[in-house]
Design a protein around this motif. Structure first.
Motif, mmCIF file in Angstrom:
data_model
loop_
_atom_site.group_PDB
_atom_site.id
_atom_site.type_symbol
_atom_site.label_atom_id
_atom_site.label_comp_id
_atom_site.label_asym_id
_atom_site.label_seq_id
_atom_site.Cartn_x
_atom_site.Cartn_y
_atom_site.Cartn_z
ATOM 1 N N SER A 73 71.050 8.968 -46.433
ATOM 2 C CA SER A 73 69.719 9.075 -45.953
ATOM 3 C C SER A 73 69.746 8.017 -44.656
ATOM 4 C CB SER A 73 68.542 8.624 -47.066
ATOM 5 O OG SER A 73 68.949 7.267 -47.391
ATOM 6 N N LEU A 76 71.367 9.801 -41.879
ATOM 7 C CA LEU A 76 70.527 10.778 -41.335
ATOM 8 C C LEU A 76 69.326 10.306 -40.542
ATOM 9 C CD1 LEU A 76 69.639 13.690 -41.266
ATOM 10 C CD2 LEU A 76 68.643 13.361 -43.282
ATOM 11 N N ARG A 77 68.682 8.968 -40.958
ATOM 12 C CA ARG A 77 67.769 8.352 -40.251
ATOM 13 C C ARG A 77 68.325 7.814 -38.840
ATOM 14 N NH1 ARG A 77 67.054 3.122 -42.424
ATOM 15 N NH2 ARG A 77 68.973 2.657 -41.057
ATOM 16 N N PHE A 79 70.769 9.230 -37.127
ATOM 17 C CA PHE A 79 71.050 10.552 -36.357
ATOM 18 C C PHE A 79 69.854 10.952 -35.684
ATOM 19 C CE2 PHE A 79 71.533 15.188 -36.286
ATOM 20 C CZ PHE A 79 72.675 15.286 -35.157
ATOM 21 N N SER A 80 68.790 11.057 -36.584
ATOM 22 C CA SER A 80 67.619 11.653 -36.145
ATOM 23 C C SER A 80 66.943 10.577 -34.904
ATOM 24 C CB SER A 80 66.459 11.883 -37.213
ATOM 25 O OG SER A 80 67.031 12.657 -38.491
ATOM 26 N N LEU A 83 69.007 11.453 -31.918
ATOM 27 C CA LEU A 83 68.753 12.904 -31.515
ATOM 28 C C LEU A 83 67.197 13.049 -30.822
ATOM 29 C CD1 LEU A 83 69.675 15.790 -31.448
ATOM 30 C CD2 LEU A 83 68.686 16.101 -33.670
ATOM 31 N N GLY A 84 66.350 12.205 -31.384
ATOM 32 C CA GLY A 84 65.006 12.358 -30.705
ATOM 33 C C GLY A 84 64.975 11.554 -29.644
#
Length: 137
Positions: A73, A76-77, A79-80, A83-84
């Motif tokens: 998690s 993923l946070r 990476f997000s 990416l954002g």
């Protein structure tokens, strides 16, 4: 220039031909950046999988604990977020380009309007304004 590009031209080989009413080019590989992205993504993904397998199999207990501490998690946070950030940057750049193109188009429209107005003013066939037309020409 409305002449078609030669079929051997690199530009012509990569262009997408659109036909009205068909959505097939949306999912086409021709003209897509998928091939260029895959050239980088596949080797990096394989390297990541190999590293993960190696560390989970041959690493000592300290490294295994460190790997378990890195939660999915959290990754993923992160990476997000990246990416954002990249998506917002690209959208902002595209929006700025769109506004610049609209501004230049309006400027071009004004230049053409002025040119045509001058053409009508300087090519007046009225006999009373013949002297003025000759002076401006």
């Amino acid at each position: 220039d409305t002449r078609p590009l030669p079929s051997y031209s690199p530009v012509a080989l990569n262009m997408i031909e659109y036909e009205e009413g068909k959505w097939l080019p949306l999912f086409s590989l021709k003209g897509s950046v998928l091939q260029k992205a895959a050239r980088w993504a596949v080797p990096v993904a394989c390297l990541a999988a190999a590293c993960s397998t190696y560390f989970r199999t041959y690493a000592d207990d300290g490294v295994k604990e460190w790997i378990e501490a890195m939660k999915v998690s959290d990754r993923l946070r992160d990476f997000s977020f990246v990416l954002g950030f990249l998506i917002v940057f690209r959208v902002q750049t595209a929006y700025a380009r769109w506004w610049e193109a609209g501004t230049l188009l309006q400027q071009l429209r004004g230049e053409w309007f002025n040119s045509f107005s001058s053409l009508l003013a300087f090519c007046n066939a009225d006999p009373q304004k013949w002297q003025e037309v000759q002076r401006f020409q």
